[in-house]
Write a protein that holds these residues in place. Sequence first.
Motif, PDB file in Angstrom:
ATOM      1  N   MET A   1      58.233  22.790  12.471  1.00 54.76           N
ATOM      2  CA  MET A   1      57.182  21.564  12.091  1.00 54.76           C
ATOM      3  C   MET A   1      56.133  22.086  12.912  1.00 54.76           C
ATOM      4  O   MET A   1      55.716  22.990  14.033  1.00 54.76           O
ATOM      5  N   TYR A   2      55.241  22.946  12.148  1.00 55.45           N
ATOM      6  CA  TYR A   2      53.998  22.791  12.317  1.00 55.45           C
ATOM      7  C   TYR A   2      53.620  23.097  13.311  1.00 55.45           C
ATOM      8  O   TYR A   2      53.240  21.467  13.910  1.00 55.45           O
ATOM      9  N   LYS A   3      53.015  23.461  15.078  1.00 55.38           N
ATOM     10  CA  LYS A   3      52.466  23.145  16.159  1.00 55.38           C
ATOM     11  C   LYS A   3      51.462  23.981  16.659  1.00 55.38           C
ATOM     12  O   LYS A   3      50.717  24.935  17.070  1.00 55.38           O
ATOM     13  N   VAL A  91      56.169  11.426  11.361  1.00 52.94           N
ATOM     14  CA  VAL A  91      55.814  12.850  11.502  1.00 52.94           C
ATOM     15  C   VAL A  91      56.101  13.797  10.415  1.00 52.94           C
ATOM     16  O   VAL A  91      56.412  14.204  10.337  1.00 52.94           O
ATOM     17  N   SER A  93      54.831  17.262   8.790  1.00 54.10           N
ATOM     18  CA  SER A  93      54.049  18.009   9.726  1.00 54.10           C
ATOM     19  C   SER A  93      52.845  19.257   8.880  1.00 54.10           C
ATOM     20  O   SER A  93      53.259  18.711   7.799  1.00 54.10           O
ATOM     21  N   ARG A  94      52.129  19.761   8.899  1.00 53.00           N
ATOM     22  CA  ARG A  94      52.290  21.020   7.989  1.00 53.00           C
ATOM     23  C   ARG A  94      52.584  21.437   7.244  1.00 53.00           C
ATOM     24  O   ARG A  94      52.335  21.591   6.028  1.00 53.00           O
ATOM     25  N   GLU A  95      53.623  22.114   7.102  1.00 55.53           N
ATOM     26  CA  GLU A  95      55.016  22.517   6.696  1.00 55.53           C
ATOM     27  C   GLU A  95      55.752  21.324   5.331  1.00 55.53           C
ATOM     28  O   GLU A  95      55.899  22.112   4.645  1.00 55.53           O
ATOM     29  N   ASP A  96      55.458  20.028   6.219  1.00 54.97           N
ATOM     30  CA  ASP A  96      55.973  18.762   5.132  1.00 54.97           C
ATOM     31  C   ASP A  96      54.741  18.830   4.040  1.00 54.97           C
ATOM     32  O   ASP A  96      55.423  19.096   2.928  1.00 54.97           O
ATOM     33  N   ARG A 169      48.829  16.868  10.416  1.00 55.54           N
ATOM     34  CA  ARG A 169      49.850  15.997  10.587  1.00 55.54           C
ATOM     35  C   ARG A 169      49.733  14.740  10.175  1.00 55.54           C
ATOM     36  O   ARG A 169      47.973  14.505  10.011  1.00 55.54           O
ATOM     37  N   GLU A 171      51.272  10.879  10.697  1.00 57.78           N
ATOM     38  CA  GLU A 171      51.590   9.899  12.028  1.00 57.78           C
ATOM     39  C   GLU A 171      51.465   8.695  11.120  1.00 57.78           C
ATOM     40  O   GLU A 171      50.711   8.061  10.784  1.00 57.78           O
TER      41      GLU A 171
END
Length: 691
Positions: A1-3, A91, A93-96, A169, A171
């Motif tokens: 997940m992008y953090k 959440v 994420s950017r990867e999703d 992201r 939420e």
Amino acid sequence: MYKPNFQKREVIVFRRFQRKGYSLFSCLGREVLISVLSVATLSSTKAATISDETWRVDSTQTTKEIWLGDVGITGSRAPLTQSQAVRMVTVLSREDIQAAPVRSINDLLKMSVGVDVRQRGALGSQTDISVRGGTQEQITILLNGINVCDPQTAHNVMDLPVELSEVVRIEVLEGPSGRTYGTSSLVGAINIVTHPERQSSLDVTMEGGSYGYAKAGVKANVKSERWNNQLSGSYMRSDGFSRSKTGTLNTDFSGSKGFYQGEYDNDNVHCSWHLGITDKGWGSSTFYASPKWQADDQYEHTTKLFSALQAETKRGIIHFRPAVYWNQHNDRYEGYRGQSDKMKFNYNRCNVYGLNLNSYFDWMLGRTAFGAELRNEDLVSGNLGEPLPSPQHIAGTDRDYTLGINRTNMSAHLEHNILLEGLTISAGFIATKSTQSNMDWQLYPGIDMSYRIGKHSKVFASYNSSLRLPSFTEMYYKLQGYAADPHLKPEEMNALEVGSSYSNNILQAKMSIYHHHGRNMIDWIMDTSLGQNASWQSVNHTRINSYGVETSLGISLKTLWPHQKIINSCALSYSYINQDKKNEPGIVSQYALEYLKHKFTANMQLTPIEHLSLGIYYRWQDRVGQYTDFTGQVHNYKPFGLVDARLAWKTQKYTVYTEANNLLNKKNYVDYGNVPQPGIWIIAGCKINII
């Protein structure tokens, strides 16, 4: 997940760990120095939601400066880490986002099992979004934590100025969220979070596809030591996938958007702001048609402005987080496209002004948050509201706004969070008042609890309540078979939820069971027994009880079987809802009594060869409810399943991709009565990173 990294704050030095439950509060989003700490210890004591990849600890050093990952999740007024949060927050994420075969935020949300996305127009041109069996009016949509809902109607709330590439992201907070987001978050909230790039950049995107689809966009970012500014713009259009009876366009769309966001950061304060605009027109086909009014060449045009300024203090005992915002929503609705002589066009302009303050402080008993919000909603219209004292001219026309309505919503909240060794308790309330109908102050409490079992498991339970004021359309719309009631009562919701979750580097699993009890629920209904005299009427249902189950399972196959390099991950999710409110004979519901009884989603991410990725998505749903066709016959909604896919070749300088929606070319499925849906829709595009 992008953090992504938080804004830089004052350095904290850890010389030893004391294993206190509240310790992580102090270092959320801050720079941390860890002294005399071995790599082995670091690996075994890290929080569950902190990415190993961002630590990069050098074993040759005894002191190392590191960044904590972005672990803050907006499930409460006071910031908590995802492992500590007790509300179920999904959440994306950017990867999703990057892997999904979608071109809009609307379509992306279809992948979230608790979200019901009822599409009228393709590629997000017009979509109704709801959560857990509610309606599109019963959720709050936020952009960077700012409520951007249109009090006139929720049909066009997703006309947002941001591109998917700018979203860090999304939420999804499911269940009543009044304690966190105030009025209108009756059954949930969706927070879309954007952020400028972490370094200066310039990229260009170009796309083309079925039905004359074309899109071009550009994004530029300038980063300095304390300032960060990003500007983006795009244009999109399509000829549409269907025609009216006369052969003219009726599902075409075109529009442009622009978005500027920036931030400033120093040792005392972090400031951020955004300014956006969308301008879009689309053929509305039979979107609002009825057996009595079978128009298939409707048209809509919206122009929306978004602005907000936010800040957060870094020093002192109390952390202040003020925000001020202004959103304007303009729309023109044409019952017969381009034929104002046949039906007058409906013009509406709604200005929303808001000021809110959220504050929190830490003390020996935990973290306490308090604050208030003042929100003014002002509508001038050609067909909604009460007569204005004096008409206001409609720019670009020879007509005036003659009707309008204004209301001010006030709220105050108090929340306290207790963080023990394995137990988190978050309790509080929101008090709210509106000038609409001289509404008195109302109190809506809530409490969330979770208990962490070991490093990977958690059980949680919650009780929350909220309300929603009726939209101006629900109160005043009276035209072509619609009769609104200006005396509608606010909706109220109480909800109970229990569940559990498990998460490690291979497996992520969740399950929850919930019960929603709604009072004075608002809906549009039609009594078909009246025949030609039947019309849609807005009403308050006495009560609706909803019972639901949600489950999800995600597996990292790349971690489970590291020797195979092709299959990265797979995920499955399922939701079930049952409502005890039944249709009376001959009564057809337009929203509240139509809900997804079953929804199942699955996806698989593959890397056949280096640089090449393939994502395959499947969605199956079964909707409760009925619709009346133009011959007067009543039909039940039938279940259907759709397959989407995305194939991409990605390098450091460019990405080339192709996407297919409804890959199996399924036709004749209905998700909204009398509104046709497209077959397969193929898009190809590229993104070039110039800088």
